[in-house]
Design an enzyme around this catalytic site. Structure first.
Site, PDB file in Angstrom:
ATOM      1  N   ASP A  73       0.844  -1.249   0.030  1.00  0.00           N
ATOM      2  CA  ASP A  73      -0.040   0.055   0.111  1.00  0.00           C
ATOM      3  C   ASP A  73       0.910   1.277   0.025  1.00  0.00           C
ATOM      4  O   ASP A  73       1.679   1.575   1.176  1.00  0.00           O
ATOM      5  CB  ASP A  73      -1.045   0.004   1.298  1.00  0.00           C
ATOM      6  CG  ASP A  73      -1.794   1.190   1.059  1.00  0.00           C
ATOM      7  OD1 ASP A  73      -1.610   2.029   0.532  1.00  0.00           O
ATOM      8  OD2 ASP A  73      -2.961   1.112   1.994  1.00  0.00           O
TER       9      ASP A  73
ATOM     10  N   TYR B 121     -12.378  12.313  -5.883  1.00  0.00           N
ATOM     11  CA  TYR B 121     -11.519  11.973  -7.094  1.00  0.00           C
ATOM     12  C   TYR B 121     -10.810  13.202  -7.747  1.00  0.00           C
ATOM     13  O   TYR B 121      -9.555  13.270  -7.806  1.00  0.00           O
ATOM     14  CB  TYR B 121     -12.020  11.039  -8.034  1.00  0.00           C
ATOM     15  CG  TYR B 121     -11.404  10.435  -9.070  1.00  0.00           C
ATOM     16  CD1 TYR B 121     -10.301   9.612  -8.825  1.00  0.00           C
ATOM     17  CD2 TYR B 121     -11.556  10.678 -10.449  1.00  0.00           C
ATOM     18  CE1 TYR B 121      -9.812   8.816  -9.845  1.00  0.00           C
ATOM     19  CE2 TYR B 121     -11.173  10.309 -11.575  1.00  0.00           C
ATOM     20  CZ  TYR B 121     -10.040   9.442 -11.147  1.00  0.00           C
ATOM     21  OH  TYR B 121      -9.290   8.606 -12.140  1.00  0.00           O
TER      22      TYR B 121
END
Ligand code: NAD
Length: 316
Positions: free
Chosen positions: A62, A151
């Site tokens: 990650d 986003y």
């Protein structure tokens, strides 16, 4: 200049739809690839066919937590991020975090290694645009507190951060603004129009078109996009550069074409449009053409044929 000038690339989000195609193209060009992915929205299945190839490494990681890659790296392609509306609406904080902290880490890696860095930005930085088609000089029309803000603003922040690393630390950076792209290895349930339409058409279900379907999209076949991105990576230009197919189609027209290409008897069902859904979308690709000599080669009929074939063959 071509991408063979690089020896070893890191691709964040390399097990996703676009990342997996990039990893493959880099290996084909003789560039070693370290693919970093948390498998949040992608998965190892997308790069399974690459795992035995020399020069390919897949690591689960990650990038909002840490990034450590031993050995030399001369190219970092930062593609990690939820990208489809279904994903980023379900994962708003992860989306903001990977655009912010993840981009810090990916830029830090490029700085440490003295590598060229390329950020996967998006046409969503233009929001619901008031300039049409959209050139790179347009600043956009984004609602930061609307549902898509997580986003759009994550990518706008990532662009600003990339630019600051260039000006402050002298990192050799590039920004590509990717317009809607389609092709094999999209997920049928990711909420994007084309895989949704294909899945519905192949299942003989009604194809769900948002609103009256007169809103437009410009869609690029994935192979064309990869060529454009690698050309930008090899060019040394900072961007931002739009890469996308300037052919503009209505969403209703896309649905009708999909039904035909799938040989389906599905009808169309109109459903409400999501909030802040852009009305029009078309890249101005003059810069990509003049700077990189790039233009899309795969037309919609052919790209759609290949994509439907892939969905049919894999049962995805
Ligand atoms: P995707 O969801 O298939 O791929 C994204 C990948 O990033 C996934 O494999 C996911 O597991 C990985 N990822 C997410 N968060 C991560 C993290 N914190 N650490 C490591 N890996 C992580 O989406 P895609 O369509 O391939 O999009 C790839 C990139 O291209 C994204 O940055 C997206 O914003 C950009 N983009 C895509 C399109 C498009 O049409 N597909 C358009 C514009 C921009």
């Amino acid at each position: 200049m071509d991408v063979r000038r690089f020896s070893r690339a890191v691709v964040t989000g390399g097990a996703g739809f676009l990342g997996s195609h990039l990893c493959e193209a880099l290996l084909d060009a003789g560039v070693e690839v370290v693919c970093l992915d948390s498998f949040l929205t992608g998965g190892p299945g997308n790069v399974e066919h690459l795992t035995d190839r020399p020069g390919f490494t897949l690591r689960r990681c990650d990038i909002t937590e840490y990034v450590h890659v031993p050995g030399p790296v001369d190219l970092v392609l930062h593609f990690a991020s939820p990208a489809s509306p279904v994903d980023y609406l379900k994962l708003p904080l992860e989306t903001l975090k990977v655009g912010a902290t993840g981009t810090w880490h990916a830029l830090g890696l490029a700085k440490d290694k003295g590598a060229r860095f390329l950020l996967a930005s998006t046409s969503e930085t233009y929001g619901d645009p008031q300039v049409h088609p959209q050139p790179e000089t347009y600043w956009g029309h984004v609602n930061p507190v609307g549902p898509r803000g997580v986003y759009d603003e994550s990518k706008r922040y990532a662009e600003a951060l990339t630019t600051a690393y260039r000006t402050t630390h002298g990192v050799d950076t590039a920004i590509v603004r990717i317009f809607n792209t389609y092709g094999p290895r999209m997920r049928a349930a990711d909420g994007r129009a084309i895989p949704t339409f294909i899945r519905q058409a192949l299942a003989g279900e009604p194809v769900t078109v948002a609103g009256d379907g007169q809103q437009t999209r410009s869609i690029c076949y994935v192979d064309d996009l990869v060529v454009g991105i690698l050309a930008l990576a090899a060019s040394g230009h900072p961007g931002p550069v739009n890469i996308g197919n300037p052919e503009e189609l209505t969403v209703r027209g896309i649905a009708e074409d999909v039904i035909r290409a799938a040989g389906s008897r599905s009808g169309i069902r109109f459903v409400p449009r999501p909030q802040d859904d852009p009305q029009v979308r078309r890249p101005d690709t003059t810069l990509a053409q003049t700077l990189l000599g790039w233009k899309p080669e795969v037309d919609w009929a052919e790209g759609l044929r290949r994509t439907v074939e892939w969905f049919r063959a894999t049962g995805a």
